[in-house]
Design a protein around this motif. Sequence first.
Motif, PDB file in Angstrom:
ATOM      1  N   ASN A 162       0.850  -1.170   0.000  1.00  0.00           N
ATOM      2  CA  ASN A 162       0.000   0.000   0.000  1.00  0.00           C
ATOM      3  C   ASN A 162       0.896   1.235   0.000  1.00  0.00           C
ATOM      4  N   GLU A 163       0.306   2.417  -0.171  1.00  0.00           N
ATOM      5  CA  GLU A 163       1.067   3.660  -0.198  1.00  0.00           C
ATOM      6  C   GLU A 163       2.205   3.581  -1.219  1.00  0.00           C
ATOM      7  N   SER A 212       3.328   5.407  -3.411  1.00  0.00           N
ATOM      8  CA  SER A 212       3.694   6.738  -3.905  1.00  0.00           C
ATOM      9  C   SER A 212       5.176   6.976  -3.627  1.00  0.00           C
ATOM     10  N   ARG A 213       5.684   8.084  -4.109  1.00  0.00           N
ATOM     11  CA  ARG A 213       7.097   8.404  -3.856  1.00  0.00           C
ATOM     12  C   ARG A 213       7.372   8.504  -2.353  1.00  0.00           C
ATOM     13  N   THR A 214       6.584   9.321  -1.664  1.00  0.00           N
ATOM     14  CA  THR A 214       6.824   9.494  -0.229  1.00  0.00           C
ATOM     15  C   THR A 214       6.438   8.247   0.556  1.00  0.00           C
ATOM     16  N   GLY A 215       5.417   7.529   0.079  1.00  0.00           N
ATOM     17  CA  GLY A 215       5.018   6.302   0.762  1.00  0.00           C
ATOM     18  C   GLY A 215       6.101   5.246   0.738  1.00  0.00           C
ATOM     19  N   ASN A 262       5.009  -4.246   2.235  1.00  0.00           N
ATOM     20  CA  ASN A 262       5.247  -3.212   3.233  1.00  0.00           C
ATOM     21  C   ASN A 262       4.121  -3.057   4.265  1.00  0.00           C
ATOM     22  N   ILE A 263       3.215  -4.017   4.311  1.00  0.00           N
ATOM     23  CA  ILE A 263       2.166  -4.001   5.319  1.00  0.00           C
ATOM     24  C   ILE A 263       2.607  -4.839   6.510  1.00  0.00           C
ATOM     25  N   ILE A 264       2.399  -4.342   7.723  1.00  0.00           N
ATOM     26  CA  ILE A 264       2.790  -5.067   8.937  1.00  0.00           C
ATOM     27  C   ILE A 264       2.143  -6.447   8.940  1.00  0.00           C
ATOM     28  N   GLY A 265       2.937  -7.458   9.208  1.00  0.00           N
ATOM     29  CA  GLY A 265       2.440  -8.829   9.208  1.00  0.00           C
ATOM     30  C   GLY A 265       2.677  -9.563   7.909  1.00  0.00           C
ATOM     31  N   PHE A 314      -2.173  -3.866  -3.360  1.00  0.00           N
ATOM     32  CA  PHE A 314      -2.275  -5.291  -3.695  1.00  0.00           C
ATOM     33  C   PHE A 314      -2.142  -6.110  -2.415  1.00  0.00           C
ATOM     34  N   GLN A 315      -2.768  -7.262  -2.424  1.00  0.00           N
ATOM     35  CA  GLN A 315      -2.570  -8.230  -1.340  1.00  0.00           C
ATOM     36  C   GLN A 315      -2.678  -9.639  -1.905  1.00  0.00           C
ATOM     37  N   VAL A 316      -1.753 -10.510  -1.508  1.00  0.00           N
ATOM     38  CA  VAL A 316      -1.778 -11.915  -1.903  1.00  0.00           C
ATOM     39  C   VAL A 316      -1.882 -12.767  -0.636  1.00  0.00           C
TER      40      VAL A 316
END
Length: 243
Positions: A53-54, A56-59, A81-84, A206-208
């Motif tokens: 997620n996020e 973007s450049r700053t993300g 980059n999502i926790i977990g 995205f999420q898998v």
Amino acid sequence: MSALVRHSLAAASFTLTLAYASSAQAVYVDPTIGSAYPLFTSIAGSVSYDGWNELSRTGLGFASTDTAGATQALVDGIQANIIGSGDAVLARASGTLYPAGSALYNAGNNNPQVLSISDSTVASGITTLVLQSYVGLLQPASYATAVLDINGGTQSLLANSVTGVVVGADGEAYRTWTWDLTGLGAVDSYSLQFTVGGGAVQAWAFQVDQVAAAVPEPATTALMAAGVGVIGFIGRRRSAARR
């Protein structure tokens, strides 16, 4: 049925329900709109997931003006980059998608934009792979496709089912792609090729999920066996009493 039997069966049923329940998954929301948009679905039976997620450049940790640096990071591959999440990697395989102000963005050409998601640390015994995507397809001719390769092969397996809904005036769409892996043998690694095209595109998240068939915990199996044993014991006593 005696109170003891009812209690044993109720306990076994409760424990079995817990064994089959899925853990909470990461959720996503369009950063420019907030909670007005729905979130990704928690996938029942998921034993491992990877989320991005996020985008973007700053993300991604770059300065708001550093398009070149953020784009190179996408080409090299961005770890979930999502926790977990696990250690799957999202990368630009071809095209000109780049991290813009709020998402991965492409404009000015109709060439296919291909993202790859790869993972070589797959949980054992998975039976299903589920990809959730939130991508803005901003022109009527836009499209999105996804194919799966496993164990380093080039099978290009189409999803067994694709569901989705357009949720915004600009064509932002949530889609869920599901692959049934039963009958394909053990899966040690996978690579997903996600292709969008048709002009302006924004890729938000995205999420898998790796999904395994639910198997009762050893304690659950023992408890169920104990319950069945109690029923058998009471049944034998009743039979003996009738003789």
